[in-house]
Design a protein around this motif. Structure first.
Motif, PDB file in Angstrom:
ATOM      1  N   THR A  91       0.837  -1.198   0.000  1.00 15.83           N
ATOM      2  CA  THR A  91       0.000   0.000   0.000  1.00 15.83           C
ATOM      3  C   THR A  91       0.870   1.246   0.000  1.00 15.83           C
ATOM      4  O   THR A  91       1.979   1.219   0.540  1.00 15.83           O
ATOM      5  N   PRO A  92       0.375   2.323  -0.605  1.00 13.52           N
ATOM      6  CA  PRO A  92      -0.847   2.386  -1.402  1.00 13.52           C
ATOM      7  C   PRO A  92      -0.622   1.820  -2.804  1.00 13.52           C
ATOM      8  O   PRO A  92       0.468   1.918  -3.353  1.00 13.52           O
ATOM      9  N   THR A  93      -1.650   1.228  -3.363  1.00 11.93           N
ATOM     10  CA  THR A  93      -1.659   0.800  -4.756  1.00 11.93           C
ATOM     11  C   THR A  93      -2.852   1.461  -5.416  1.00 11.93           C
ATOM     12  O   THR A  93      -3.970   1.401  -4.900  1.00 11.93           O
ATOM     13  N   PHE A  94      -2.590   2.097  -6.556  1.00  7.66           N
ATOM     14  CA  PHE A  94      -3.629   2.840  -7.265  1.00  7.66           C
ATOM     15  C   PHE A  94      -3.937   2.194  -8.615  1.00  7.66           C
ATOM     16  O   PHE A  94      -3.048   1.682  -9.287  1.00  7.66           O
ATOM     17  N   PHE A  95      -5.209   2.290  -8.989  1.00  5.51           N
ATOM     18  CA  PHE A  95      -5.674   1.902 -10.315  1.00  5.51           C
ATOM     19  C   PHE A  95      -6.394   3.110 -10.905  1.00  5.51           C
ATOM     20  O   PHE A  95      -7.196   3.759 -10.220  1.00  5.51           O
ATOM     21  N   ILE A  96      -6.101   3.409 -12.149  1.00  3.22           N
ATOM     22  CA  ILE A  96      -6.740   4.522 -12.856  1.00  3.22           C
ATOM     23  C   ILE A  96      -7.565   3.925 -13.985  1.00  3.22           C
ATOM     24  O   ILE A  96      -7.017   3.280 -14.891  1.00  3.22           O
ATOM     25  N   ASN A  97      -8.868   4.118 -13.897  1.00  2.00           N
ATOM     26  CA  ASN A  97      -9.810   3.524 -14.852  1.00  2.00           C
ATOM     27  C   ASN A  97      -9.529   2.033 -15.051  1.00  2.00           C
ATOM     28  O   ASN A  97      -9.523   1.522 -16.173  1.00  2.00           O
ATOM     29  N   GLY A  98      -9.295   1.350 -13.945  1.00  5.25           N
ATOM     30  CA  GLY A  98      -9.142  -0.091 -13.967  1.00  5.25           C
ATOM     31  C   GLY A  98      -7.759  -0.601 -14.306  1.00  5.25           C
ATOM     32  O   GLY A  98      -7.532  -1.804 -14.311  1.00  5.25           O
ATOM     33  N   LYS A  99      -6.822   0.287 -14.595  1.00  3.60           N
ATOM     34  CA  LYS A  99      -5.448  -0.111 -14.946  1.00  3.60           C
ATOM     35  C   LYS A  99      -4.510   0.248 -13.795  1.00  3.60           C
ATOM     36  O   LYS A  99      -4.575   1.364 -13.262  1.00  3.60           O
ATOM     37  N   LEU A 100      -3.609  -0.680 -13.457  1.00  4.12           N
ATOM     38  CA  LEU A 100      -2.647  -0.435 -12.400  1.00  4.12           C
ATOM     39  C   LEU A 100      -1.795   0.779 -12.733  1.00  4.12           C
ATOM     40  O   LEU A 100      -1.248   0.887 -13.835  1.00  4.12           O
ATOM     41  N   HIS A 101      -1.684   1.692 -11.779  1.00  3.60           N
ATOM     42  CA  HIS A 101      -0.781   2.846 -11.906  1.00  3.60           C
ATOM     43  C   HIS A 101       0.558   2.375 -11.338  1.00  3.60           C
ATOM     44  O   HIS A 101       0.774   2.398 -10.134  1.00  3.60           O
ATOM     45  N   ASP A 102       1.420   1.919 -12.228  1.00  2.30           N
ATOM     46  CA  ASP A 102       2.688   1.314 -11.822  1.00  2.30           C
ATOM     47  C   ASP A 102       3.806   2.351 -11.878  1.00  2.30           C
ATOM     48  O   ASP A 102       4.794   2.189 -12.593  1.00  2.30           O
ATOM     49  N   ASP A 103       3.596   3.430 -11.145  1.00  2.00           N
ATOM     50  CA  ASP A 103       4.539   4.542 -11.134  1.00  2.00           C
ATOM     51  C   ASP A 103       4.430   5.223  -9.774  1.00  2.00           C
ATOM     52  O   ASP A 103       3.641   4.802  -8.927  1.00  2.00           O
ATOM     53  N   SER A 104       5.156   6.275  -9.596  1.00  2.00           N
ATOM     54  CA  SER A 104       5.130   7.015  -8.340  1.00  2.00           C
ATOM     55  C   SER A 104       3.725   7.551  -8.064  1.00  2.00           C
ATOM     56  O   SER A 104       2.946   7.804  -8.986  1.00  2.00           O
ATOM     57  N   TYR A 105       3.422   7.725  -6.800  1.00  2.57           N
ATOM     58  CA  TYR A 105       2.133   8.326  -6.440  1.00  2.57           C
ATOM     59  C   TYR A 105       2.314   9.761  -5.960  1.00  2.57           C
ATOM     60  O   TYR A 105       1.456  10.304  -5.281  1.00  2.57           O
ATOM     61  N   ASP A 106       3.427  10.402  -6.355  1.00  3.70           N
ATOM     62  CA  ASP A 106       3.570  11.814  -6.019  1.00  3.70           C
ATOM     63  C   ASP A 106       2.537  12.608  -6.825  1.00  3.70           C
ATOM     64  O   ASP A 106       1.985  12.113  -7.820  1.00  3.70           O
ATOM     65  N   LEU A 107       2.281  13.820  -6.403  1.00  2.12           N
ATOM     66  CA  LEU A 107       1.211  14.619  -6.992  1.00  2.12           C
ATOM     67  C   LEU A 107       1.377  14.805  -8.494  1.00  2.12           C
ATOM     68  O   LEU A 107       0.436  14.588  -9.261  1.00  2.12           O
ATOM     69  N   ALA A 108       2.550  15.200  -8.942  1.00  2.51           N
ATOM     70  CA  ALA A 108       2.755  15.484 -10.363  1.00  2.51           C
ATOM     71  C   ALA A 108       2.551  14.233 -11.223  1.00  2.51           C
ATOM     72  O   ALA A 108       1.907  14.299 -12.279  1.00  2.51           O
ATOM     73  N   THR A 109       3.065  13.106 -10.762  1.00  9.76           N
ATOM     74  CA  THR A 109       2.956  11.869 -11.547  1.00  9.76           C
ATOM     75  C   THR A 109       1.516  11.378 -11.610  1.00  9.76           C
ATOM     76  O   THR A 109       1.021  11.022 -12.681  1.00  9.76           O
ATOM     77  N   LEU A 110       0.838  11.371 -10.480  1.00  7.30           N
ATOM     78  CA  LEU A 110      -0.569  10.946 -10.472  1.00  7.30           C
ATOM     79  C   LEU A 110      -1.444  11.902 -11.290  1.00  7.30           C
ATOM     80  O   LEU A 110      -2.306  11.472 -12.037  1.00  7.30           O
ATOM     81  N   ARG A 111      -1.200  13.199 -11.140  1.00  9.21           N
ATOM     82  CA  ARG A 111      -1.996  14.176 -11.894  1.00  9.21           C
ATOM     83  C   ARG A 111      -1.815  13.954 -13.395  1.00  9.21           C
ATOM     84  O   ARG A 111      -2.784  13.975 -14.153  1.00  9.21           O
ATOM     85  N   ALA A 112      -0.575  13.746 -13.844  1.00  5.29           N
ATOM     86  CA  ALA A 112      -0.321  13.529 -15.263  1.00  5.29           C
ATOM     87  C   ALA A 112      -1.013  12.256 -15.758  1.00  5.29           C
ATOM     88  O   ALA A 112      -1.591  12.234 -16.849  1.00  5.29           O
ATOM     89  N   ALA A 113      -0.982  11.207 -14.949  1.00  4.08           N
ATOM     90  CA  ALA A 113      -1.636   9.946 -15.334  1.00  4.08           C
ATOM     91  C   ALA A 113      -3.147  10.125 -15.416  1.00  4.08           C
ATOM     92  O   ALA A 113      -3.798   9.595 -16.325  1.00  4.08           O
ATOM     93  N   ILE A 114      -3.715  10.875 -14.496  1.00  7.14           N
ATOM     94  CA  ILE A 114      -5.159  11.114 -14.512  1.00  7.14           C
ATOM     95  C   ILE A 114      -5.525  12.011 -15.697  1.00  7.14           C
ATOM     96  O   ILE A 114      -6.513  11.779 -16.388  1.00  7.14           O
ATOM     97  N   GLU A 115      -4.721  13.036 -15.955  1.00 15.64           N
ATOM     98  CA  GLU A 115      -4.968  13.908 -17.118  1.00 15.64           C
ATOM     99  C   GLU A 115      -4.957  13.103 -18.405  1.00 15.64           C
ATOM    100  O   GLU A 115      -5.796  13.298 -19.292  1.00 15.64           O
ATOM    101  N   ALA A 116      -3.993  12.181 -18.532  1.00 20.38           N
ATOM    102  CA  ALA A 116      -3.938  11.321 -19.726  1.00 20.38           C
ATOM    103  C   ALA A 116      -5.201  10.478 -19.836  1.00 20.38           C
ATOM    104  O   ALA A 116      -5.728  10.287 -20.933  1.00 20.38           O
ATOM    105  N   ALA A 117      -5.705   9.988 -18.721  1.00 18.29           N
ATOM    106  CA  ALA A 117      -6.925   9.171 -18.731  1.00 18.29           C
ATOM    107  C   ALA A 117      -8.155  10.020 -19.074  1.00 18.29           C
ATOM    108  O   ALA A 117      -9.066   9.541 -19.744  1.00 18.29           O
ATOM    109  N   VAL A 118      -8.174  11.270 -18.622  1.00 19.87           N
ATOM    110  CA  VAL A 118      -9.298  12.166 -18.936  1.00 19.87           C
ATOM    111  C   VAL A 118      -9.360  12.427 -20.448  1.00 19.87           C
ATOM    112  O   VAL A 118     -10.429  12.476 -21.027  1.00 19.87           O
ATOM    113  N   GLU A 119      -8.197  12.519 -21.069  1.00 16.62           N
ATOM    114  CA  GLU A 119      -8.134  12.840 -22.502  1.00 16.62           C
ATOM    115  C   GLU A 119      -8.518  11.665 -23.391  1.00 16.62           C
ATOM    116  O   GLU A 119      -8.791  11.853 -24.564  1.00 16.62           O
ATOM    117  N   LYS A 120      -8.509  10.445 -22.854  1.00 21.05           N
ATOM    118  CA  LYS A 120      -8.846   9.260 -23.670  1.00 21.05           C
ATOM    119  C   LYS A 120     -10.297   9.239 -24.028  1.00 21.05           C
ATOM    120  O   LYS A 120     -11.162   9.638 -23.360  1.00 21.05           O
TER     121      LYS A 120
END
Length: 174
Positions: free
Chosen positions: A145-174
């Motif tokens: 823990t913590p382990t995050f999934f973004i839209n059902g896919k494992l977020h296999d990267d850092s959970y710092d703010l910038a990295t998570l925000r970028a991953a979520i932004e990419a998912a929003v654009e899909k």
């Protein structure tokens, strides 16, 4: 990349709209220091993304944390009384104070009956729900823990703010 094996459903604790562009699922442990670090990051993400983000928290208490299971049960008890997120937040905000007597005091702080919480803890009333969360995490490849999934896919990267925000932004654009 690993997928979330058990989809978000009615038994989950969700903050945000079901139709949000992105669903962020966290498998967490209320006593885990890293989850304590992730907690304000998730809060910032919720504020930043607003209606575009739905956050789901699933219990994954680790055996090495003495009060993790009790904290998860306290959160589930609060959820049964319509106060899940109040207890979730309070647990993370008071993570350093966990003790045998702490949970009753916290119940009072969020306007819950400490005696009823004590009975629920003694009876292990929410053990099955927590076990279901842990099992769903294990099926999805969660090991810590913590382990995050973004839209059902494992977020296999850092959970710092910038990295998570970028991953979520990419998912929003899909």
């Amino acid at each position: 990349m690993a997928d979330l094996k058990v989809p978000v459903g009615n038994d989950d604790h969700c903050a945000g709209d079901e139709s949000a562009a992105v669903t962020l699922v966290e498998y967490g442990d209320f006593q885990c220091p890293d989850c304590g670090v992730a907690y304000p990051i998730v809060k910032q993400l919720q504020k930043h993304f607003g209606d575009d983000l739905r956050f789901v928290y699933r219990n994954f208490p680790l055996p090495m944390h003495e009060f993790a299971e009790t904290a998860a049960e306290a959160a589930e008890f609060a959820g049964s009384k319509g106060k899940y997120w109040e207890m979730h937040d309070a647990l993370f905000e008071h993570q350093e104070e966990f003790s045998e007597t702490f949970f009753g005091d916290l119940a009072e702080q969020v306007d819950l009956n400490p005696a009823a919480l004590s009975r629920a803890l003694e009876n292990e009333s929410f053990e099955d729900k927590i076990e279901d969360d842990v099992n769903s995490g294990e099926q999805s490849g969660v090991h810590g823990t913590p382990t995050f999934f973004i839209n059902g896919k494992l977020h296999d990267d850092s959970y710092d703010l910038a990295t998570l925000r970028a991953a979520i932004e990419a998912a929003v654009e899909k």
